[in-house]
Design an enzyme around this catalytic site. Structure first.
Site, mmCIF file in Angstrom:
data_model
loop_
_atom_site.group_PDB
_atom_site.id
_atom_site.type_symbol
_atom_site.label_atom_id
_atom_site.label_comp_id
_atom_site.label_asym_id
_atom_site.label_seq_id
_atom_site.Cartn_x
_atom_site.Cartn_y
_atom_site.Cartn_z
ATOM 1 C CE LYS A 66 39.012 37.358 37.401
ATOM 2 N NZ LYS A 66 39.582 37.846 38.801
ATOM 3 N NE ARG B 119 36.977 32.852 44.094
ATOM 4 C CZ ARG B 119 36.440 33.531 43.096
ATOM 5 N NH1 ARG B 119 36.808 34.167 41.721
ATOM 6 N NH2 ARG B 119 35.417 33.877 42.545
#
Length: 259
Positions: free
Chosen positions: A204, A238
């Site tokens: 991210k 995840r």
């Protein structure tokens, strides 16, 4: 939870696994490296990604779910979609979880589909429309805001008979770097200690952009953050990099053995 993107345009691995052979091979590698859940994504949700209809998602998935189930019967499969029709298709193909980034906001039939299929449902915090998904919002108190959202949405799901709910605070979706670092620090306060928490921070931008690095070059920093959220009660991670994360989880388990 290992990520299997069937997309040509995902931000860090687009186009790598959108053939049946490549997808099956990658699913096998994720499982070998230690994944217990394979999260199949037919549509990229990165900023400026191509928007697909449910029909296009279903065409892209094809027989991939049933093929993975046949090849790897031990694998749990979650389907990353915000469409009720795609969920129903996935249910018939053998999925085990619904991973809806929209919290039922982009398809008003989604909560009904979750109730109908009786599958575990991953509820993510996100802005209220597809077009505003990545609009940065500066919240007065991000933890309070996310928990307000979770409270409202879990009540709606429970009323419809969806009881197996997993919460995802929605890293990477419409939040400032500062708010996301606060979310990492306050992970323990999400979810009212009532529902399991999924954390998805793999590759991210709130991690790599401030460091001036690429999404593929932040493994060490990501694993430190993974350890931080595990210590605060996160139950599912995840990730793209399963092998590295499995080492972190094993270290966490060793440190927290109850004698």
């Amino acid at each position: 939870m290992g990520i299997l993107n069937l997309t040509p345009d995902s931000f860090s691995d687009g186009g790598k696994f959108n053939s049946e052979k490549a997808a099956l091979e990658h699913a096998g590698k994720l499982l070998k490296d230690g994944a217990e859940i394979i999260d199949i994504g037919p549509q990229s949700t990165r900023p400026n990604a191509d928007f697909l209809s449910s029909k296009e998602e279903i065409q892209r998935i094809g027989k991939m779910i049933s093929q993975i189930k046949k090849e790897f019967p031990e694998a749990l499969i979650s389907l990353d979609t915000f469409y009720a029709e795609t969920v129903k298709f996935g249910f018939n193909e053998g999925i085990d979880l619904i991973n809806d980034i929209s919290g039922g906001q982009y398809d008003d039939q989604m909560f009904d589909a979750a109730a109908e299929t009786k599958l575990p449902y991953i509820l993510m915090h996100v802005n209220p429309s597809y077009d505003t998904m990545h609009d940065k919002v500066k919240f007065e108190d991000i933890t309070l805001e996310v928990n307000r959202y979770f409270s409202k949405k879990t009540n709606e799901l429970l009323e419809k008979g969806v009881k197996d709910i997993i919460l995802d605070p929605g890293f990477g979706f419409g939040k400032t770097v500062e708010d996301q670092m606060k979310m990492i620090s306050e992970t323990q306060y999400f979810g009212f200690e009532k529902f399991p928490l999924l954390i998805g921070i793999s590759r991210k931008s709130f991690i790599y952009k401030p460091l001036g690095k690429s999404p593929l070059d932040i493994s060490e920093e990501t694993q430190k953050l993974h350890m931080k959220v595990l210590e605060q009660g996160a139950k599912i991670l995840r990730v793209h990099d399963v092998a590295e994360t499995a080492v972190t989880i094993n270290e966490f388990c060793e440190k927290n053995k109850k004698w």
